[in-house]
Design a protein around this motif. Sequence first.
Motif, PDB file in Angstrom:
ATOM      1  N   GLU A 110      32.713  47.573  52.884  1.00 11.89           N
ATOM      2  CA  GLU A 110      33.013  46.738  51.724  1.00 11.89           C
ATOM      3  C   GLU A 110      33.489  47.600  50.541  1.00 11.89           C
ATOM      4  N   ILE A 111      32.775  48.680  50.291  1.00 10.64           N
ATOM      5  CA  ILE A 111      33.127  49.570  49.171  1.00 10.64           C
ATOM      6  C   ILE A 111      34.502  50.201  49.401  1.00 10.64           C
ATOM      7  N   LEU A 112      34.762  50.657  50.612  1.00 14.50           N
ATOM      8  CA  LEU A 112      36.072  51.244  50.895  1.00 14.50           C
ATOM      9  C   LEU A 112      37.163  50.193  50.706  1.00 14.50           C
ATOM     10  N   GLY A 113      36.844  48.956  51.106  1.00 19.19           N
ATOM     11  CA  GLY A 113      37.779  47.850  50.911  1.00 19.19           C
ATOM     12  C   GLY A 113      38.089  47.646  49.426  1.00 19.19           C
ATOM     13  N   GLU A 114      37.063  47.729  48.598  1.00 24.91           N
ATOM     14  CA  GLU A 114      37.258  47.567  47.146  1.00 24.91           C
ATOM     15  C   GLU A 114      38.190  48.648  46.609  1.00 24.91           C
ATOM     16  N   ILE A 115      37.939  49.876  47.028  1.00 25.27           N
ATOM     17  CA  ILE A 115      38.783  50.972  46.528  1.00 25.27           C
ATOM     18  C   ILE A 115      40.234  50.733  46.950  1.00 25.27           C
ATOM     19  N   GLU A 116      40.396  50.349  48.186  1.00 28.95           N
ATOM     20  CA  GLU A 116      41.742  50.123  48.706  1.00 28.95           C
ATOM     21  C   GLU A 116      42.459  49.035  47.903  1.00 28.95           C
ATOM     22  N   LYS A 117      41.682  47.998  47.547  1.00 24.99           N
ATOM     23  CA  LYS A 117      42.250  46.853  46.856  1.00 24.99           C
ATOM     24  C   LYS A 117      42.561  47.159  45.386  1.00 24.99           C
ATOM     25  N   ARG A 118      41.611  47.825  44.720  1.00 25.85           N
ATOM     26  CA  ARG A 118      41.724  47.957  43.265  1.00 25.85           C
ATOM     27  C   ARG A 118      42.556  49.145  42.795  1.00 25.85           C
ATOM     28  N   VAL A 119      42.495  50.234  43.547  1.00 26.96           N
ATOM     29  CA  VAL A 119      43.214  51.417  43.074  1.00 26.96           C
ATOM     30  C   VAL A 119      44.667  51.315  43.513  1.00 26.96           C
ATOM     31  N   THR A 120      45.554  51.595  42.589  1.00 28.83           N
ATOM     32  CA  THR A 120      46.971  51.591  42.954  1.00 28.83           C
ATOM     33  C   THR A 120      47.567  52.916  42.512  1.00 28.83           C
ATOM     34  N   SER A 121      48.792  53.154  42.895  1.00 28.11           N
ATOM     35  CA  SER A 121      49.352  54.457  42.541  1.00 28.11           C
ATOM     36  C   SER A 121      49.831  54.501  41.083  1.00 28.11           C
ATOM     37  N   LYS A 122      49.914  53.315  40.439  1.00 33.06           N
ATOM     38  CA  LYS A 122      50.283  53.379  39.010  1.00 33.06           C
ATOM     39  C   LYS A 122      49.048  53.751  38.197  1.00 33.06           C
ATOM     40  N   LYS A 123      49.285  54.117  36.951  1.00 28.27           N
ATOM     41  CA  LYS A 123      48.167  54.564  36.106  1.00 28.27           C
ATOM     42  C   LYS A 123      47.153  53.432  35.943  1.00 28.27           C
ATOM     43  N   MET A 124      45.891  53.769  36.101  1.00 21.56           N
ATOM     44  CA  MET A 124      44.864  52.729  36.004  1.00 21.56           C
ATOM     45  C   MET A 124      44.535  52.440  34.543  1.00 21.56           C
ATOM     46  N   SER A 125      44.342  51.163  34.252  1.00 23.21           N
ATOM     47  CA  SER A 125      43.944  50.790  32.885  1.00 23.21           C
ATOM     48  C   SER A 125      42.448  51.063  32.731  1.00 23.21           C
ATOM     49  N   PRO A 126      41.961  51.219  31.479  1.00 21.08           N
ATOM     50  CA  PRO A 126      40.518  51.446  31.276  1.00 21.08           C
ATOM     51  C   PRO A 126      39.679  50.365  31.943  1.00 21.08           C
ATOM     52  N   ASP A 127      40.164  49.114  31.907  1.00 18.82           N
ATOM     53  CA  ASP A 127      39.409  48.024  32.543  1.00 18.82           C
ATOM     54  C   ASP A 127      39.280  48.239  34.053  1.00 18.82           C
ATOM     55  N   GLU A 128      40.406  48.609  34.628  1.00 18.46           N
ATOM     56  CA  GLU A 128      40.386  48.835  36.087  1.00 18.46           C
ATOM     57  C   GLU A 128      39.420  49.960  36.449  1.00 18.46           C
ATOM     58  N   LYS A 129      39.430  50.987  35.601  1.00 16.87           N
ATOM     59  CA  LYS A 129      38.519  52.111  35.868  1.00 16.87           C
ATOM     60  C   LYS A 129      37.076  51.650  35.798  1.00 16.87           C
ATOM     61  N   THR A 130      36.787  50.840  34.786  1.00 19.32           N
ATOM     62  CA  THR A 130      35.412  50.347  34.645  1.00 19.32           C
ATOM     63  C   THR A 130      35.022  49.534  35.871  1.00 19.32           C
ATOM     64  N   GLU A 131      35.950  48.692  36.297  1.00 22.08           N
ATOM     65  CA  GLU A 131      35.650  47.842  37.460  1.00 22.08           C
ATOM     66  C   GLU A 131      35.333  48.660  38.701  1.00 22.08           C
ATOM     67  N   ILE A 132      36.182  49.649  38.945  1.00 20.85           N
ATOM     68  CA  ILE A 132      35.965  50.435  40.170  1.00 20.85           C
ATOM     69  C   ILE A 132      34.671  51.232  40.057  1.00 20.85           C
ATOM     70  N   LYS A 133      34.368  51.693  38.834  1.00 20.10           N
ATOM     71  CA  LYS A 133      33.101  52.421  38.668  1.00 20.10           C
ATOM     72  C   LYS A 133      31.912  51.501  38.913  1.00 20.10           C
ATOM     73  N   LEU A 134      32.075  50.249  38.488  1.00 21.33           N
ATOM     74  CA  LEU A 134      31.004  49.271  38.746  1.00 21.33           C
ATOM     75  C   LEU A 134      30.825  49.075  40.252  1.00 21.33           C
ATOM     76  N   ASP A 135      31.957  48.963  40.932  1.00 23.62           N
ATOM     77  CA  ASP A 135      31.901  48.803  42.397  1.00 23.62           C
ATOM     78  C   ASP A 135      31.134  49.954  43.027  1.00 23.62           C
TER      79      ASP A 135
END
Length: 729
Positions: free
Chosen positions: A419-444
């Motif tokens: 599940e966690i690997l799935g989240e990373i695959e889904k949320r992280v993209t090759s473009k620059k991550m926004s602060p919100d996205e970073k927070t989300e992935i850290k929460l995951d």
Amino acid sequence: MAQIRFDALKTVLSRKPLVTERPLKKTSEYFGENVFSRNKMQEYLSAEAYSEVINAIDKGTKINRKMADQIASGMKFWAIEKGATHYTHWFHPLNGASAEKHDAFFEPSENGGVIENFHGKLLVQQEPDASSFPSGGIRNTFEARGYTAWDPTSPAFLIDKTLCIPTIFVSYTGEALDYKTPLLKSLAALDESAVAVCNLFDKNVTKVYATLGIEQEYFLVDEALFQARPDLVLTGRTLIGHASAKDQQLEDHYFGVIPDRIHAFMKDYEYEALRLGIPIKTRHNEVAPSQFECAPVFEEANLAVDHNQLLMILMEKIAKRHNLRVLFNEKPYKGINGSGKHNNWSLMTDSGRNLLSPGKTPKNNLQFLAFLINTIKAVHEHADLLRASIVSAGNEHRLGASEAPPSIMSVFIGEKLAEILGEIEKRVTSKKMSPDEKTEIKLDIGKIPPILLDNTDRNRTSPFAFTGNRFEFRAVGSGANCAAPMIALNTAVAGQLRTFMKDIQSLTRKKVKKDEAIFQVLRKYIVESKNIIFDGNGYGDEWIKEAARRGLTNIKSAPDALNAFLTPASKELFSSTGVFNDRELEARYEIRLEIYIKKIQIEARVLGDLVKNHIIPIAFRYQNLLIENVRGMKEIIDGKDFMASTKTQIYTIKEISEHVNKIDDMVDRMIEKRKNANLTDDIRKKVKMYSDDIKPFFDEIRYHVDKLELITDDEMWPLPKYRELLFNK
Ligand code: ADP
Ligand code: MG
């Protein structure tokens, strides 16, 4: 009953458990008493010499000659005080056994007497005559010079009044002739690359160890029955023998009550193992009748490998004391489970942190994920090499035989991590991550429970399973030297961690922030290697089809699997990490082929002998008895009644002839094929002939012999049967 079988059974029934009386002592009072441990070193060495050894162990520094003399002298003093008379360099040549050459401590003195002598030069290096150890052509036999050199990271120990000094074994030209040399090199490569990765998260880490806990499965059989079976004596497995009416169907053996005789044996070898510092902790019955398992607590990998080799030697020795034999063959009995050796592997920092265990903070968890995902990626890239590392003639019967992990390499990680690997695959993209996205992935990532151990579902059908705080490489054979799979795994992960650092650096050079670079690279790895992740039933047919769809390899035959040692990817991996040069790799490949050929050759010979000299003559004897019976019948009954009364006899007489003819014909053909194979000098051709032309006869011959066993008078059958081998304790 044939006399030999009758005598053996009578002996077994008369046996009582051998109870060894020992003074009541707590384990802590004798644990490691036969080891020249750090404590002993402190006691027997000068402060200077002690710190020299400790630096060699912890930092890999060289020990100078003067210090070596002092260390040798302290070691000798300790050993002689404990009654030792001899010393030996103890090493693991490539034939899979352990080798020793004992020398007495004493030397003649000038006044015609003797003095006890042992100095630094003898401790540090020896030159045994090495011409008959396998070297795959590296060491010219003519030259026959191999050197053993002390490995201070594995402490010296005492066994049977002999001081054993763990050593590496190399050729005159410096190439490895053993298992330990490349194992140490692989551990050094892993240390270096894992420290670099750790330093992304924590600058204080200066050393990373591989940890290894080995679960060892084995069979026990009574000595008398063992001796009555030439196949067990000469090959370690039964080449013929019909299944017992009852074997493991009821699953009543697993975790069952350990029989008294076995228990007495276990207590004995555990005592000796503990005195040698082997932290043996677990013992239980295994799935098959007469099958058992033991497991020491994990240790640093090099030490764990030495301890496993030593444990196997001890078990064999002490079993004989109890009139038992240990079988480490991967498949001693057809139709019931074989034995493996589960290698529980992880990484630990110098401060004792397990890198495959999640932590309490997102940063720790990210580090955990980095090691987890890099390991998965390493297995994905080098699946065939890992498969090759566990090859043996015995393990070939086990892998993929619906009881052991299949020949397909896959990784189990459990639902939570998937599940966690799935989240990373889904949320992280090759473009620059926004602060919100970073927070989300850290929460995951923060959602990873700090203790995964209890949260990880167990999958016992995966060859490579994540079990909460470690990986468990389960496809290793029970008779193997664990160094072989560990060299492959350590090196694959070391190489992968290096690539990881390069990938991170190439992003940070482009001004991508470190955390984000880590996320992006890990995501890339997840995408690239997720087809090796499989959480379903690894023993099912469905998986074989699914794996083929995914493009995973399923290499069944041993010779084919071994080819993975010589692929460009393997060569590149081993040479770039400094573990093997191409010559060493080729030599090892050849040795594995040679050993495989010899094993099959011996089995074929033993089978031929058993059939021609033991089985067929007995079949004829029983057949004669039936013929005699028919003749007698003819004298007393006539006409139609005669036909009816001898129906069974006649049928059986014919049946025996049919089986005997088939068996005899197949054995002759097998011998012909063997002669043919032995004509060729091309080892690759030869191994294929042994595997494809000769080995297939085994099962066919066995089929008919086992049928004969079913119809022949039990009183005549010469070999102990499965029910006797498996249910007599
Ligand atoms: P299982 O749960 O698979 O039946 P055990 O609890 O008996 O197995 O443990 C299996 C082995 O795993 C033991 O040798 C244990 O010490 C080892 N082990 C536990 N943690 C680690 C680790 N961090 N690294 C290596 N081996 C480990
Ligand atoms: Mg286990």
